[in-house]
Design a protein around this motif. Structure first.
Motif, PDB file in Angstrom:
ATOM      1  N   LEU A 104       0.862  -1.359   0.443  1.00 16.31           N
ATOM      2  CA  LEU A 104      -0.296  -0.190   0.041  1.00 16.31           C
ATOM      3  C   LEU A 104       1.250   0.692   0.423  1.00 16.31           C
ATOM      4  CD1 LEU A 104      -3.123  -0.910   2.357  1.00 16.31           C
ATOM      5  CD2 LEU A 104      -3.043  -0.137   0.006  1.00 16.31           C
ATOM      6  N   TYR A 105       1.846   1.188   0.641  1.00 11.15           N
ATOM      7  CA  TYR A 105       2.718   2.448   0.195  1.00 11.15           C
ATOM      8  C   TYR A 105       3.242   2.582  -0.770  1.00 11.15           C
ATOM      9  CZ  TYR A 105       6.583   5.111   1.666  1.00 11.15           C
ATOM     10  OH  TYR A 105       7.302   6.676   2.203  1.00 11.15           O
ATOM     11  N   MET A 106       3.986   1.715  -1.043  1.00 11.94           N
ATOM     12  CA  MET A 106       4.555   1.725  -2.531  1.00 11.94           C
ATOM     13  C   MET A 106       3.327   2.041  -3.716  1.00 11.94           C
ATOM     14  SD  MET A 106       7.404  -1.426  -2.086  1.00 11.94           S
ATOM     15  CE  MET A 106       7.104  -1.984  -3.863  1.00 11.94           C
ATOM     16  N   ASP A 107       2.603   1.617  -3.634  1.00  9.16           N
ATOM     17  CA  ASP A 107       0.970   2.465  -4.594  1.00  9.16           C
ATOM     18  C   ASP A 107       0.884   3.794  -4.419  1.00  9.16           C
ATOM     19  OD1 ASP A 107       1.175  -0.165  -5.427  1.00  9.16           O
ATOM     20  OD2 ASP A 107      -0.942  -0.887  -4.418  1.00  9.16           O
ATOM     21  N   VAL A 108       0.598   4.392  -2.821  1.00  8.81           N
ATOM     22  CA  VAL A 108       0.328   5.610  -2.505  1.00  8.81           C
ATOM     23  C   VAL A 108       1.274   6.380  -2.990  1.00  8.81           C
ATOM     24  CG1 VAL A 108      -0.260   6.850  -0.859  1.00  8.81           C
ATOM     25  CG2 VAL A 108      -1.755   4.676  -0.948  1.00  8.81           C
ATOM     26  N   ASN A 109       3.028   6.182  -2.200  1.00  9.02           N
ATOM     27  CA  ASN A 109       3.724   6.998  -2.568  1.00  9.02           C
ATOM     28  C   ASN A 109       4.296   6.965  -4.393  1.00  9.02           C
ATOM     29  OD1 ASN A 109       3.397   8.378  -0.135  1.00  9.02           O
ATOM     30  ND2 ASN A 109       4.306   7.408   0.700  1.00  9.02           N
ATOM     31  N   HIS A 110       4.290   6.432  -4.819  1.00 10.70           N
ATOM     32  CA  HIS A 110       4.264   6.150  -6.078  1.00 10.70           C
ATOM     33  C   HIS A 110       6.699   5.691  -5.651  1.00 10.70           C
ATOM     34  CE1 HIS A 110       1.461   7.323  -7.895  1.00 10.70           C
ATOM     35  NE2 HIS A 110       1.493   8.057  -7.453  1.00 10.70           N
ATOM     36  N   ALA A 111       6.693   4.622  -4.541  1.00  8.88           N
ATOM     37  CA  ALA A 111       8.083   4.212  -4.179  1.00  8.88           C
ATOM     38  C   ALA A 111       8.323   3.138  -4.818  1.00  8.88           C
ATOM     39  CB  ALA A 111       7.976   4.420  -2.178  1.00  8.88           C
ATOM     40  N   VAL A 112       9.140   3.032  -6.139  1.00 10.66           N
ATOM     41  CA  VAL A 112       8.917   2.101  -7.150  1.00 10.66           C
ATOM     42  C   VAL A 112      10.328   2.088  -7.508  1.00 10.66           C
ATOM     43  CG1 VAL A 112       8.502   0.647  -8.555  1.00 10.66           C
ATOM     44  CG2 VAL A 112       6.292   1.656  -7.350  1.00 10.66           C
ATOM     45  N   SER A 113      11.422   2.096  -6.584  1.00  3.93           N
ATOM     46  CA  SER A 113      12.833   2.013  -7.045  1.00  3.93           C
ATOM     47  C   SER A 113      13.064   0.141  -7.386  1.00  3.93           C
ATOM     48  CB  SER A 113      13.540   3.233  -6.363  1.00  3.93           C
ATOM     49  OG  SER A 113      13.878   3.013  -4.813  1.00  3.93           O
ATOM     50  N   LYS A 114      13.867  -0.190  -7.233  1.00  8.56           N
ATOM     51  CA  LYS A 114      15.017  -1.272  -6.739  1.00  8.56           C
ATOM     52  C   LYS A 114      15.826  -1.295  -5.219  1.00  8.56           C
ATOM     53  CE  LYS A 114      18.417  -4.429  -8.580  1.00  8.56           C
ATOM     54  NZ  LYS A 114      19.232  -4.790  -9.468  1.00  8.56           N
ATOM     55  N   GLU A 115      15.962   0.246  -5.548  1.00  8.47           N
ATOM     56  CA  GLU A 115      16.653   0.794  -3.473  1.00  8.47           C
ATOM     57  C   GLU A 115      15.825  -0.258  -2.352  1.00  8.47           C
ATOM     58  OE1 GLU A 115      17.303   2.343  -6.565  1.00  8.47           O
ATOM     59  OE2 GLU A 115      18.932   1.796  -6.706  1.00  8.47           O
ATOM     60  N   PHE A 116      14.673   0.971  -3.150  1.00  8.44           N
ATOM     61  CA  PHE A 116      13.268   0.844  -1.941  1.00  8.44           C
ATOM     62  C   PHE A 116      12.816  -1.002  -1.418  1.00  8.44           C
ATOM     63  CE2 PHE A 116       9.243   1.480  -0.868  1.00  8.44           C
ATOM     64  CZ  PHE A 116       9.357   2.023   0.813  1.00  8.44           C
ATOM     65  N   GLY A 117      12.679  -0.917  -3.154  1.00  5.74           N
ATOM     66  CA  GLY A 117      12.071  -2.533  -3.021  1.00  5.74           C
ATOM     67  C   GLY A 117      12.812  -3.792  -1.499  1.00  5.74           C
ATOM     68  N   LYS A 118      14.353  -3.090  -2.050  1.00  4.88           N
ATOM     69  CA  LYS A 118      15.047  -4.450  -2.018  1.00  4.88           C
ATOM     70  C   LYS A 118      15.075  -4.131  -0.111  1.00  4.88           C
ATOM     71  CE  LYS A 118      19.865  -6.446  -1.158  1.00  4.88           C
ATOM     72  NZ  LYS A 118      21.111  -6.268  -1.764  1.00  4.88           N
ATOM     73  N   SER A 119      14.804  -2.702   0.757  1.00  7.93           N
ATOM     74  CA  SER A 119      15.366  -2.630   1.663  1.00  7.93           C
ATOM     75  C   SER A 119      14.020  -2.920   2.645  1.00  7.93           C
ATOM     76  CB  SER A 119      15.346  -0.765   2.043  1.00  7.93           C
ATOM     77  OG  SER A 119      14.848   0.167   1.052  1.00  7.93           O
ATOM     78  N   SER A 120      12.594  -2.305   2.001  1.00  7.35           N
ATOM     79  CA  SER A 120      11.119  -2.678   2.499  1.00  7.35           C
ATOM     80  C   SER A 120      11.570  -4.025   2.587  1.00  7.35           C
ATOM     81  CB  SER A 120      10.457  -1.737   1.618  1.00  7.35           C
ATOM     82  OG  SER A 120      10.171  -1.916  -0.096  1.00  7.35           O
ATOM     83  N   ALA A 121      11.696  -4.584   1.192  1.00  8.52           N
ATOM     84  CA  ALA A 121      11.186  -6.297   1.386  1.00  8.52           C
ATOM     85  C   ALA A 121      12.218  -6.727   2.657  1.00  8.52           C
ATOM     86  CB  ALA A 121      12.037  -6.676   0.229  1.00  8.52           C
ATOM     87  N   LEU A 122      13.574  -6.617   2.787  1.00  7.92           N
ATOM     88  CA  LEU A 122      14.078  -7.200   3.692  1.00  7.92           C
ATOM     89  C   LEU A 122      13.509  -6.404   5.053  1.00  7.92           C
ATOM     90  CD1 LEU A 122      17.410  -6.155   2.988  1.00  7.92           C
ATOM     91  CD2 LEU A 122      17.021  -8.475   2.694  1.00  7.92           C
ATOM     92  N   PHE A 123      13.048  -5.044   5.169  1.00  5.25           N
ATOM     93  CA  PHE A 123      12.466  -4.621   6.564  1.00  5.25           C
ATOM     94  C   PHE A 123      11.376  -5.433   7.496  1.00  5.25           C
ATOM     95  CE2 PHE A 123       9.185  -2.094   8.737  1.00  5.25           C
ATOM     96  CZ  PHE A 123      10.051  -1.648   9.741  1.00  5.25           C
ATOM     97  N   THR A 124      10.410  -5.896   5.935  1.00  6.26           N
ATOM     98  CA  THR A 124       9.116  -6.730   6.144  1.00  6.26           C
ATOM     99  C   THR A 124       9.558  -8.161   6.781  1.00  6.26           C
ATOM    100  OG1 THR A 124       8.022  -5.728   4.483  1.00  6.26           O
ATOM    101  CG2 THR A 124       7.255  -7.791   4.780  1.00  6.26           C
ATOM    102  N   LEU A 125      10.498  -8.847   6.011  1.00  4.08           N
ATOM    103  CA  LEU A 125      10.763 -10.376   6.507  1.00  4.08           C
ATOM    104  C   LEU A 125      11.610  -9.897   7.725  1.00  4.08           C
ATOM    105  CD1 LEU A 125      12.612 -11.041   3.088  1.00  4.08           C
ATOM    106  CD2 LEU A 125      10.974 -12.097   3.734  1.00  4.08           C
ATOM    107  N   VAL A 126      12.683  -9.449   7.945  1.00  9.17           N
ATOM    108  CA  VAL A 126      12.707  -9.247   9.314  1.00  9.17           C
ATOM    109  C   VAL A 126      11.723  -8.732  10.854  1.00  9.17           C
ATOM    110  CG1 VAL A 126      14.591  -8.176  11.273  1.00  9.17           C
ATOM    111  CG2 VAL A 126      14.924  -8.393   9.247  1.00  9.17           C
ATOM    112  N   LEU A 127      10.793  -8.160  10.097  1.00  4.37           N
ATOM    113  CA  LEU A 127       9.883  -7.367  10.926  1.00  4.37           C
ATOM    114  C   LEU A 127       9.015  -8.683  11.226  1.00  4.37           C
ATOM    115  CD1 LEU A 127       8.992  -4.867  12.977  1.00  4.37           C
ATOM    116  CD2 LEU A 127       7.933  -4.427  11.348  1.00  4.37           C
ATOM    117  N   SER A 128       8.772  -9.095  10.497  1.00  2.00           N
ATOM    118  CA  SER A 128       7.743 -10.629  10.894  1.00  2.00           C
ATOM    119  C   SER A 128       7.793 -11.422  11.241  1.00  2.00           C
ATOM    120  CB  SER A 128       6.836 -10.314   9.181  1.00  2.00           C
ATOM    121  OG  SER A 128       7.856 -11.162   8.584  1.00  2.00           O
TER     122      SER A 128
END
Length: 143
Positions: A104-128
């Motif tokens: 949802l954050y990526m859709d709303v803020n159009h935050a679609v970049s390779k760097e943000f995708g990788k960092s947010s994915a790692l954050f998601t995995l670590v947090l969950s």
């Protein structure tokens, strides 16, 4: 007359046994696949989730049945297996929630970049996984 057409690339099916073991999926790919897996897991275990909720809030007697499911088990299923299934539900819920908020954050803020995708994915995995470990420790009585 000579042919002037270029040779077209040849695409073959991948060999699931040989190729998939060497393919490195990026973190965003893992989060996407696990988001779908967690959603399917929650859907398939929905009857158990509803039963657990119903027995935990119906009455004092049913709450005792709810608590005994974690120690004595349910029927022929031992209590440890019940705890592991509930731990899987906890992980599925947490991962699905966090990954969904990421999307949802990526859709709303159009935050679609390779760097943000990788960092947010790692954050998601670590947090969950981190929250699952903390709640799993509580579930198994470590604190």
């Amino acid at each position: 007359m000579p042919e002037l057409t270029q040779k077209r690339p040849e695409f073959r099916n991948i060999n699931a046994i040989k190729d998939l073991t060497t393919y490195r999926l990026p973190p965003a790919g893992w989060v996407s696949i696990l988001h779908r897996v967690s959603g399917a897991l929650m859907f398939l275990l929905l009857p158990l989730i509803v039963w657990l909720f119903d027995t935990s809030v119906s009455s004092e007697i049913s709450h005792d049945v709810f608590q005994s499911a974690f120690s004595a088990g349910i029927g022929f299923v031992p209590g440890v297996l019940v705890k592991l299934v509930v731990l899987a539900i906890i992980w599925a819920y947490l991962h699905h929630l966090i990954a969904g908020l990421r999307h949802l954050y990526m859709d709303v803020n159009h935050a679609v970049s390779k760097e943000f995708g990788k960092s947010s994915a790692l954050f998601t995995l670590v947090l969950s996984i981190g929250l699952t470990v903390v709640l799993g420790a509580k579930l198994f009585g470590l604190y």
